[in-house]
Scaffold this active site. Structure first.
Site, PDB file in Angstrom:
ATOM      1  N   ASP A 480     -28.009  18.565  73.533  1.00 23.44           N
ATOM      2  CA  ASP A 480     -28.585  17.408  74.253  1.00 23.44           C
ATOM      3  C   ASP A 480     -28.045  16.918  75.420  1.00 23.44           C
ATOM      4  O   ASP A 480     -27.111  17.661  75.995  1.00 23.44           O
ATOM      5  CB  ASP A 480     -28.244  16.092  73.243  1.00 23.44           C
ATOM      6  CG  ASP A 480     -29.243  15.079  73.182  1.00 23.44           C
ATOM      7  OD1 ASP A 480     -29.972  15.031  74.061  1.00 23.44           O
ATOM      8  OD2 ASP A 480     -29.122  14.145  72.545  1.00 23.44           O
ATOM      9  N   ASP A 550     -38.491  11.565  72.037  1.00 24.79           N
ATOM     10  CA  ASP A 550     -37.820  10.636  71.042  1.00 24.79           C
ATOM     11  C   ASP A 550     -38.938   9.683  70.470  1.00 24.79           C
ATOM     12  O   ASP A 550     -38.626   9.108  69.585  1.00 24.79           O
ATOM     13  CB  ASP A 550     -36.828   9.742  71.715  1.00 24.79           C
ATOM     14  CG  ASP A 550     -35.591  10.582  71.818  1.00 24.79           C
ATOM     15  OD1 ASP A 550     -35.196  11.541  71.093  1.00 24.79           O
ATOM     16  OD2 ASP A 550     -34.808  10.097  72.484  1.00 24.79           O
TER      17      ASP A 550
HETATM   18  C1  DGJ Z   1     -31.340  11.732  72.248  1.00 24.42           C
HETATM   19  C2  DGJ Z   1     -32.079  12.778  71.309  1.00 24.42           C
HETATM   20  O1  DGJ Z   1     -33.379  12.851  71.640  1.00 24.42           O
HETATM   21  C3  DGJ Z   1     -32.075  12.302  69.896  1.00 24.42           C
HETATM   22  O2  DGJ Z   1     -32.805  13.118  69.254  1.00 24.42           O
HETATM   23  C4  DGJ Z   1     -30.564  12.091  69.536  1.00 24.42           C
HETATM   24  O3  DGJ Z   1     -30.034  13.569  69.403  1.00 24.42           O
HETATM   25  C5  DGJ Z   1     -29.841  11.216  70.327  1.00 24.42           C
HETATM   26  N1  DGJ Z   1     -29.843  11.780  71.657  1.00 24.42           N
HETATM   27  C6  DGJ Z   1     -28.205  11.347  70.053  1.00 24.42           C
HETATM   28  O4  DGJ Z   1     -27.485  10.641  70.728  1.00 24.42           O
END
Ligand code: DGJ
Length: 725
Positions: A480, A550
């Site tokens: 991430d 997301d």
């Molecule tokens: C952003 C990501 O897009 C989510 O899927 C998740 O992993 C969060 N970060 C976790 O902090």
């Protein structure tokens, strides 16, 4: 031969399956671009140059007593800075005199089979030298002595080529690279539209299309990553180009940092496009004997519209960008706990997820953010990659054993490039993050960006990751990246080199990704950046799949997935069924099937009916895997053109099987609707799996499939599987 040099006319001709790219070594070594488009047999296309004559009464040129040539209006391959051609330049090198006038002319060239790797950078690769042919053209600035090698690689079986540039300083003194574009393509017309993918968090890669105008147009990132805001993709297309018709030129930058794509119309109606590292905030000191390699641009030409352009990108990326085992191995169907629990979970809770997941046929549990340090919310612990044993109920290895006891694979989340302000790492090394002296650092999600341009910082983080991955049975890592870079500078560089930080940061990230993929070749990586904020071919080289967004609302996802599919294949698009309420599990599953597929919810909440649907989806995932992941995508109804429906289909390469999906976004006004399919064999008969009805490919593509019997309410959807008889 895919690449030839016509000695007599001094013309290079680069032929791919469906395109020709032609340029000439003109008088005094100017590299003049002649043609890019549908494949043609000729090299005699020099008439295109006759433009300087019309340009002005006093064409401006250097060393050429030829009123018919003026660099300022001629299509050029590698335009210098402030030297006769005053449009957007391809290169600007500041010299010891303090000026950046640059004028590079042809010196020599070589043509050879295969494709060289680009030092420290992700790039398309060949499995065998017969798959591509490379042309290297050496150019030199006669005043400063600075040189560049222009790389052109043609992939003969695709209508595709790549371009990149290596700048070399053999001059004996330092020079300063202020700008280097990896591609420059000039056209004699500006009758084009430009298509780009704009967005933001929760709305990544939305299609935008506008005609080129005399206003310089472009997209860029100076956020340190390719970003949510603009994807490093652009297409220049005919005004009447659609999915199936017209010329489309696609450009995609294999780079995960700052970039630009610009289109400029000159006063004589020609268009220049350039693509490369964003020169804003960039400068590179080249010591004597040193070189700088710019990332590559992938260029795809389609004479049959956007659909064919996208399919070419997809096939190319599946075979020449995504690497290793996971390019073609069946990816594990995963369940991720993030949307269900956030960081509020325990080992025991996740074990219940695993137990339910196993009952449903899911392959892998992914433990997302919150398993390390004291991380119970997003204000702390990034950088402290030490397992929170209290939360997991013991050491990580024991917890993984409990998951694996169900026969599941196990995946884990990292955000290696970041450090929380509240972390032991930041307290110990406050200077290890990106910052400039005497200025406060912008904080975002309570975190700073680690200075991956510095080797000791990378080594430290990698040693922690390596420890966790080598001591535990981990099958998958979600990598991430949750903020942009601001106040960009590095404590590891002298004042004179601060503008190298952005690019060195990206190279540092690639260095760790390189180490990770070579030390753990079986590990499946999924890229992520606050959703899909770093979805680019650079990351795809390391992580075969990237979390799209997301935003897991299925209807919102449609435009994100349609946009992403402009150049990225289905197998790269991280897509999950979530608890979002705008549609039922069938529709959520039908939409997520377009991508890597998985679940992002608490499986303990499933009713018996839900479980039945999920079991069926798991079977469908396996049944349709090949047609989706190895087949060709046809966008049938795109959500940006139709307020009511979206539809797409995958067709196997041998046209024996097809999967058609249609989603109602809003109850349509038309009572009766026929969906015309694409890509089938008109002479074959196909049986529809569920009804047993048999139709010819010709009928399905010309008369279409009557949709009247399918649900028409918001969020309804269906899919049809067709097999040829
Ligand atoms: C952003 C990501 O897009 C989510 O899927 C998740 O992993 C969060 N970060 C976790 O902090």
């Amino acid at each position: 031969m895919p690449v030839i040099f016509d000695e007599e006319r001094k013309i290079f001709k680069l032929d791919s399956a469906g395109s020709s790219y032609i340029f000439e070594v003109y008088e005094q070594g100017y590299l003049v671009h002649l043609y890019y488009g549908a494949k043609i047999p000729d090299t005699n296309v020099g008439g295109f140059i006759d433009k300087g004559f019309f340009a002005s009464e006093c064409p401006m040129n250097i060393n050429i007593d030829n009123p018919r040539f003026s660099p300022d209006v001629s299509p050029l391959e590698f335009s210098g800075e402030g030297s006769g051609d005053l449009r957007s330049s391809t290169i600007a090198v500041r010299n010891q005199d303090g000026n950046n006038v640059t004028d590079m002319r042809y010196v020599s060239h070589k043509i050879y089979p295969g494709k060289p790797a680009l030092e420290g950078l992700p790039a398309l690769y060949v499995n065998d030298d017969s798959e591509a042919t490379t042309l290297e053209v050496l150019v030199r600035d006669s005043v400063t002595g600075v040189e560049a090698i222009l790389y052109y690689t043609v992939f003969e079986r695709f209508s595709a080529m790549t371009r990149s540039v290596k700048v070399i300083n053999p001059t004996g003194s330092e020079v300063y690279l202020e700008r280097v574009m990896s591609s420059c393509v000039d056209w004699d017309t500006h009758d084009f539209d430009m298509i780009t993918l704009y967005g933001k968090w929760l709305k990544e890669r939305s299609l935008e299309r506008a005609p080129l105008t005399h206003i310089k147009q472009g997209i860029a990132s100076k956020r340190g990553s390719s970003s949510h805001h603009h994807n490093p993709f652009a297409a220049i297309v005919d005004h009447d180009c659609n999915e199936d018709y017209g010329s489309a030129y696609g450009f995609n930058f294999v780079y995960s940092g700052n970039f630009i794509f610009e289109a400029e119309i000159d006063p004589f109606a020609g268009t220049r496009t350039v693509m490369g590292i964003n020169p804003e905030g960039f400068e590179w000191t080249l010591g004597s004997g040193e070189s700088f390699t710019a990332p590559e641009v992938v260029m795809v030409y389609s004479g049959r519209g956007l659909g064919e352009m996208s399919r070419t990108f997809h096939r190319l990326y599946m075979t020449h960008l995504v690497r290793g085992k996971w390019a073609h191995a069946v990816r594990p169907l995963l369940i991720n706990n993030w949307e269900a629990t956030g960081m509020d979970f325990t080992g025991d809770k996740l074990v219940t997820f695993a137990e339910r997941a196993k009952e449903l046929g899911i392959d892998m549990l992914v433990m997302d953010d919150g398993w390390f340090g004291r991380r119970d919310d997003d204000t702390s612990s990034l950088g402290d990659w030490f397992v929170n044993e209290e939360k997991l109920g013991g050491p990580l290895s024991g917890f993984i054993d409990r998951i694996k006891a169900f026969g599941l694979k196990f995946g884990i989340w990292f955000e290696p490039e970041m450090v929380s302000r509240d972390s032991d790492l930041y307290r110990a090394h406050p200077d290890w993050c990106i910052h400039v002296p005497r200025r406060e650092k912008s904080i975002s999600r309570s975190q700073y960006v680690l200075d991956f341009s510095r080797e000791e910082v990378r080594d430290y983080i990698y040693s922690l990751m390596h420890g966790i991955l080598s001591e535990n049975h981990i099958d998958y890592v979600k990598w991430d990246f949750n903020r942009y870079l601001s106040e960009v500078g590095s404590a590891g560089l002298p004042a004179s080199r601060q503008k190298e930080t952005f690019h060195r940061y990206v190279l540092g990230t690639y260095d760790i990704l390189n180490r990770l993929t070579s030390d753990f070749p079986d590990l499946l990586l999924e890229g992520c950046a606050s959703g899909g904020g770093r979805f680019d071919p650079g990351m795809l080289y390391y992580s075969p799949q990237i979390w799209c967004s997301d935003n897991t609302d299925p209807i919102e996802r449609l435009s994100i997935q349609f946009g992403t599919s402009m150049c990225y294949p289905a197998s790269s698009m991280g897509a999950h069924v979530s608890a979002s309420r705008r549609a039922g599990y069938e529709t959520k599953g039908n939409i997520a099937l377009w991508g890597t597929f998985g679940y992002e919810l608490d499986p303990n909440t499933f009713t018996e009916d839900d479980k039945e649907i999920i079991r069926a989806q798991v079977n469908e995932y396996h049944k349709y895997y090949d047609v989706i992941h190895e087949g060709d995508l046809y966008r049938l109804i795109t959500p940006d053109k139709n307020d009511f429906r979206a539809a797409w289909m995958f067709v196997s390469r041998d046209r024996q099987a097809a999967l058609v999906t249609s989603v109602v976004m809003r109850t349509p006004e038309d009572r009766s609707f026929y969906l015309k399919l694409k890509g089938l064999d008109p002479d074959k008969y196909y049986v529809e799996d569920e009804s047993g009805e048999v139709y010819s490919g010709a009928l399905l593509m010309n008369a279409g499939l009557c949709l009247n019997k399918y649900g028409n309410a918001d969020g309804d959807s269906f899919k049809l599987y067709l097999r040829s008889l």
